[in-house]
Design a protein around this motif. Structure first.
Motif, short mmCIF file in Angstrom:
data_model
loop_
_atom_site.label_atom_id
_atom_site.label_comp_id
_atom_site.label_asym_id
_atom_site.label_seq_id
_atom_site.Cartn_x
_atom_site.Cartn_y
_atom_site.Cartn_z
N ARG A 99 -11.87 -13.31 -19.83
CA ARG A 99 -11.04 -14.23 -19.06
C ARG A 99 -9.86 -13.47 -18.48
O ARG A 99 -9.13 -12.81 -19.22
CB ARG A 99 -10.54 -15.36 -19.95
CG ARG A 99 -9.52 -16.25 -19.31
CD ARG A 99 -10.07 -16.95 -18.11
NE ARG A 99 -10.80 -18.10 -18.55
CZ ARG A 99 -11.10 -19.11 -17.75
NH1 ARG A 99 -10.75 -19.09 -16.50
NH2 ARG A 99 -11.76 -20.13 -18.21
N PHE A 100 -9.69 -13.52 -17.16
CA PHE A 100 -8.57 -12.88 -16.49
C PHE A 100 -7.57 -13.94 -16.03
O PHE A 100 -7.96 -14.95 -15.44
CB PHE A 100 -9.04 -12.10 -15.25
CG PHE A 100 -9.80 -10.85 -15.60
CD1 PHE A 100 -9.15 -9.63 -15.72
CD2 PHE A 100 -11.16 -10.89 -15.80
CE1 PHE A 100 -9.84 -8.49 -16.04
CE2 PHE A 100 -11.87 -9.75 -16.13
CZ PHE A 100 -11.21 -8.54 -16.25
N VAL A 101 -6.31 -13.70 -16.32
CA VAL A 101 -5.23 -14.54 -15.81
C VAL A 101 -4.32 -13.62 -15.01
O VAL A 101 -3.66 -12.74 -15.57
CB VAL A 101 -4.44 -15.23 -16.95
CG1 VAL A 101 -3.31 -16.07 -16.37
CG2 VAL A 101 -5.37 -16.09 -17.80
N MET A 102 -4.35 -13.82 -13.70
CA MET A 102 -3.56 -12.99 -12.80
C MET A 102 -2.33 -13.78 -12.38
O MET A 102 -2.45 -14.92 -11.92
CB MET A 102 -4.38 -12.60 -11.57
CG MET A 102 -5.62 -11.78 -11.91
SD MET A 102 -6.64 -11.40 -10.47
CE MET A 102 -5.59 -10.25 -9.61
N CYS A 103 -1.17 -13.18 -12.55
CA CYS A 103 0.05 -13.90 -12.15
C CYS A 103 1.01 -12.99 -11.42
O CYS A 103 1.05 -11.79 -11.63
CB CYS A 103 0.71 -14.58 -13.33
SG CYS A 103 0.94 -13.60 -14.80
N THR A 104 1.75 -13.62 -10.53
CA THR A 104 2.74 -12.93 -9.72
C THR A 104 3.97 -13.80 -9.60
O THR A 104 3.88 -15.02 -9.76
CB THR A 104 2.17 -12.60 -8.31
OG1 THR A 104 3.14 -11.85 -7.58
CG2 THR A 104 1.82 -13.86 -7.54
N ALA A 105 5.10 -13.18 -9.32
CA ALA A 105 6.32 -13.93 -9.09
C ALA A 105 6.59 -14.08 -7.59
O ALA A 105 7.53 -14.76 -7.20
CB ALA A 105 7.51 -13.23 -9.75
N LEU A 106 5.74 -13.49 -6.77
CA LEU A 106 5.94 -13.54 -5.33
C LEU A 106 5.53 -14.90 -4.75
O LEU A 106 4.85 -15.68 -5.41
CB LEU A 106 5.19 -12.40 -4.66
CG LEU A 106 5.74 -11.01 -4.98
CD1 LEU A 106 4.98 -9.94 -4.23
CD2 LEU A 106 7.22 -10.92 -4.65
#
Length: 174
Positions: free
Chosen positions: A93-100
């Motif tokens: 399971r991949f959880v990709m997160c960004t603050a942009l």
């Protein structure tokens, strides 16, 4: 004048070890250092209305958290390599997160056709949790958790996909 420059240089050299020790002390105080369990935190999904909390992630499968910047070439390359090897990573399971901003995240999501991968969740870290919890300095930043939601390894600046595969498929990952 030379004496002043000498004293200034000496002062900088003396102060540098203290700075290094301070950085190490700060790192040791990061929350992930004392609690190796996957932390619960929220991200706003690509649709900009759904809030996803990591508590929703089921046990029983390895988890890779990837903090990224859509504009970062290293992040783009890391994503491309993951997608090229998805046959070996379909049970991760991949959880990709960004603050942009959402528009940049959505463009990344669309460009890489990430909706085609049911094991990938992407969202905006609108509470800026990731950098506070992990102290991430570089992107891509990966935190790999085993099937019991226990931290296996951190990569500040990315890693080879073969390493991700090894860590998520051997005894420590799955």
């Amino acid at each position: 004048m030379k004496k002043i420059l000498y004293l200034l240089a000496l002062g900088l050299l003396i102060a540098q070890p203290g700075k290094s020790q301070q950085s190490q002390a700060e790192e040791a105080q990061l929350p992930y250092m004392s609690d190796k369990t996957l932390p619960p935190f929220n991200i706003m999904e690509v649709d900009s209305t759904t809030i996803f909390n990591t508590d929703k992630l089921p046990s029983g499968e390895p988890i890779v958290l990837m903090y990224f910047s859509p504009d970062c070439e290293h992040c783009q390359h890391q994503t491309e390599e993951i997608l090229k090897n998805m046959d070996s990573l379909k049970d991760v399971r991949f959880v990709m997160c960004t603050a942009l901003p959402f528009d940049k995240m959505r463009n990344f999501w669309a460009y890489y056709k990430l909706a085609n991968y049911p094991n990938i969740t992407m969202g905006r870290d609108y509470e800026f949790f990731f950098s506070r919890h992990y102290g991430s300095q570089y992107v891509p930043y990966l935190a790999i958790y085993d099937r019991h939601k226990k931290l296996v390894k951190i990569f500040d600046g990315g890693t080879k996909v073969s390493t991700i595969i090894a860590l998520t498929h051997d005894g420590s990952g799955s």
